[in-house]
Design a protein around this motif. Sequence first.
Motif, short mmCIF file in Angstrom:
data_model
loop_
_atom_site.label_atom_id
_atom_site.label_comp_id
_atom_site.label_asym_id
_atom_site.label_seq_id
_atom_site.Cartn_x
_atom_site.Cartn_y
_atom_site.Cartn_z
N CYS A 150 -73.38 -5.58 110.93
CA CYS A 150 -74.08 -5.62 112.35
C CYS A 150 -73.60 -3.98 112.89
CB CYS A 150 -72.67 -6.38 113.03
SG CYS A 150 -73.31 -8.03 113.47
N SER A 151 -72.53 -3.67 112.25
CA SER A 151 -72.19 -2.14 112.68
C SER A 151 -73.11 -1.33 112.24
CB SER A 151 -70.94 -1.78 112.14
OG SER A 151 -70.57 -0.58 112.26
N ASP A 152 -73.59 -1.30 110.99
CA ASP A 152 -74.79 -0.50 110.65
C ASP A 152 -75.94 -0.73 111.44
OD1 ASP A 152 -73.57 0.27 108.35
OD2 ASP A 152 -74.42 -0.71 106.90
N VAL A 153 -76.29 -2.00 111.87
CA VAL A 153 -77.58 -2.26 112.67
C VAL A 153 -77.26 -1.43 114.21
CG1 VAL A 153 -78.75 -3.96 114.27
CG2 VAL A 153 -78.11 -4.56 111.68
N TRP A 154 -76.18 -1.64 114.90
CA TRP A 154 -75.88 -0.95 116.00
C TRP A 154 -75.98 0.59 115.93
CZ3 TRP A 154 -77.43 -4.12 118.97
CH2 TRP A 154 -77.20 -5.51 119.08
N THR A 155 -75.33 1.11 114.85
CA THR A 155 -75.55 2.41 114.53
C THR A 155 -77.18 2.87 114.49
OG1 THR A 155 -73.52 2.59 113.37
CG2 THR A 155 -74.77 4.51 113.35
N VAL B 96 -79.65 -2.06 124.41
CA VAL B 96 -78.66 -1.82 123.44
C VAL B 96 -78.12 -0.46 123.97
CG1 VAL B 96 -78.16 -0.57 121.18
CG2 VAL B 96 -79.57 -2.81 121.42
N LEU B 97 -78.85 0.38 124.39
CA LEU B 97 -78.26 1.82 124.97
C LEU B 97 -77.55 1.57 126.23
CD1 LEU B 97 -81.02 4.42 124.71
CD2 LEU B 97 -79.15 4.29 123.21
N ARG B 98 -77.90 0.69 127.23
CA ARG B 98 -77.00 0.45 128.28
C ARG B 98 -75.56 -0.32 127.67
NH1 ARG B 98 -79.43 1.22 133.13
NH2 ARG B 98 -81.75 1.35 133.09
N PRO C 52 -71.41 3.24 127.43
CA PRO C 52 -69.85 2.97 128.27
C PRO C 52 -68.99 3.20 127.18
CG PRO C 52 -71.09 1.29 129.24
CD PRO C 52 -72.23 1.64 128.02
N ASP C 53 -69.06 2.84 125.92
CA ASP C 53 -68.14 3.06 125.02
C ASP C 53 -68.31 4.47 124.12
OD1 ASP C 53 -66.77 0.84 124.62
OD2 ASP C 53 -68.18 -0.44 123.66
N LYS D 84 -67.36 -1.38 117.46
CA LYS D 84 -66.67 -2.00 118.43
C LYS D 84 -67.69 -3.39 118.97
CE LYS D 84 -64.84 -2.04 123.22
NZ LYS D 84 -64.67 -1.32 124.35
N ARG D 85 -68.67 -3.11 119.25
CA ARG D 85 -69.71 -4.09 119.30
C ARG D 85 -69.94 -4.95 118.32
NH1 ARG D 85 -73.85 -4.41 123.36
NH2 ARG D 85 -75.36 -5.82 122.45
#
Lengths: 291, 334
Positions: free
Chosen positions: B231-236, B264-266, B270-271, B310-311
């Motif tokens: 998941c972390s890879d995906v979000w990156t 996703v950007l939105r 904020p983080d 975090k996401r």
Amino acid sequence: MTDRPSHLPERLALLPNAEAAEFLTEGLLTGREDVQSLKLNRVTEPLPHTDRRGELLPVRDLAEDAMAYCRAGGLKATQADAWLAPRLHAALRLTRREAADPGFWNYLSLGVAPDYVIWRHLSDTKVAADRFRGQYHKQSFARLWWAAELFRDGSDYSPVVTACANQDIMNTALRMSVINHRPTAQAIVRLVAKSVITTGREVNALMGAVNASAATLMYDVIAPDVERESRPLLDWIAEAEYARQVSRQELPTGPEEEPAPELSVSALVDYFSDLFADAPVRGREDLEGTA
Amino acid sequence: MKVYPYRRLTGNVSWRVVSAQLKAEGEPWEDVESKYLSTIERVVALGPNDDRPDWVQARLRLRAELPAKAVNSGDTWQDVRVVAVLTERATNTRTAVELSPVAADGRELTGELYLHRCDLLDRATLAVHVVATVDGVRGRVISTSDVEWFVDVIETAPSLARELDVKLLGFDSGASRLRRFKDSPWVVDTTGRLPAVRVNTDFDGLEGLMGGDGGNGAEKTVRELLLTQMCSDVWTAVFHSAVGDLEIEEDGTPLFPHGWQGEVLRAMLPDVYPDRDPEDALREVHAARMGSSAAGWGELQPRIHFAASKRAGVPRTLSTTIRDLERLTQGDDA
């Protein structure tokens, strides 16, 4: 020069974005190489239907005829847009749901007519990759289809010809969601047809003003459209089974949808004309204010 | 903070989708069970499933309530109307419908919005605006509800967050473009309609680990951790591909992309920049990427990495994993 693909199957297919990347070589983008069409057709996905509108050759012929039409008439490649957009739209007979699949357009540009994309978009030494695989207002065939879809007035394609004959409309207006309201799109075309706006700067000024005004004014209320019906479109798609090839001389006829209400379009024409009169146009002298 | 050249309505307009009906070709209208409507998530899920016809048309019943001052404003606003607008960027579809007052006081309104399956690809957004004649100008938007609903024509569960699309396949035996990754346990694909993870079944033992949902405590723990890492890879990857393809306005302002990239950007900005609003943060990210800001692209990477992990819930899962491992080893010692 990039040429007609050596392998053309009987039916159109889908080429997903991830698969398309491999074929966007430097050699293709500079118009020096062909697409490896055998390899490409091994990684496509079939269309989700078996309708006749999925046949490849009619689309290939259209792209060739668009090039021939410009060469014979001594026209610029940009002038192919107005000829091809309505005919491509009428030949493909897609729903918006189908047209929203980038895989469909990737296949047309890389699998069916890469030579057309090079011919139409080669400037300086290279074609931008998004002419082959890109957003709906950039990709060479998607932009024509969407221009036809968003600017046609029911079954009437003549506003499409007006819109596509103006590259600034294609480059500026097509990507703005404000034209998803039909009377707005029709009013803009009418201002072009009446030569109220002609230059690129004027198109940009008008579109900027129309867009800014839409933030506080709801065009759907001051210029209502008729309720959308899907029946005429679905009937038109079903007719593709026995329809003839689109005419090269006459404008084709689109789905028998109700045109945008005349009252709504003319109200917006008046309103947009006023907006435009007050809009700052780069290079336009403000003669009124100096009197 | 936008400034308007006329009086706007303060206070929120509350509204919701009350019910939905579907119509298959040549069939009468059928009610959609209430479990497909989520008032909490604000999603109507109309994706295909077994107890649902292959619908061509849908009808949503909407209900809205205006603040009292909207209808007794004296001369400030005349001809007050409530309009619901359904839009989907992928199909350039826009449908507007006006709601009608239920009772004489005009504060409560209902309406029906029709939509066609052939016009929609994925997820449409439904928003409600209040429009009035102000200072003699018709059609002024005096308020836009801060509540939006989604109409999802793919999913069958009404949920705002979408499941990650995880597919198990053999890289060495599959599509040619995956072959070059044959030694990789998984790859992230961000080019499709939704981000997806391809898990390599040619990677020894991985299929057994990822495919199962049982296994002993240790396997479960490792699987959880792997999924979180994916998941972390995906979000990156998603963040990078979204900022790598921004539309830029003439004045240099980057625009939020359409579809999930924009969402996703939105959600992540904020983080990345906790002290800025999303538009501002996007401009900053774009400037860093183009090398036109003091903070370079390199400096931004740890922030992106932090937002992605975090996401994906990496900190939470990792601390659980460490605790579980302690328990497992304690069990061995006993």
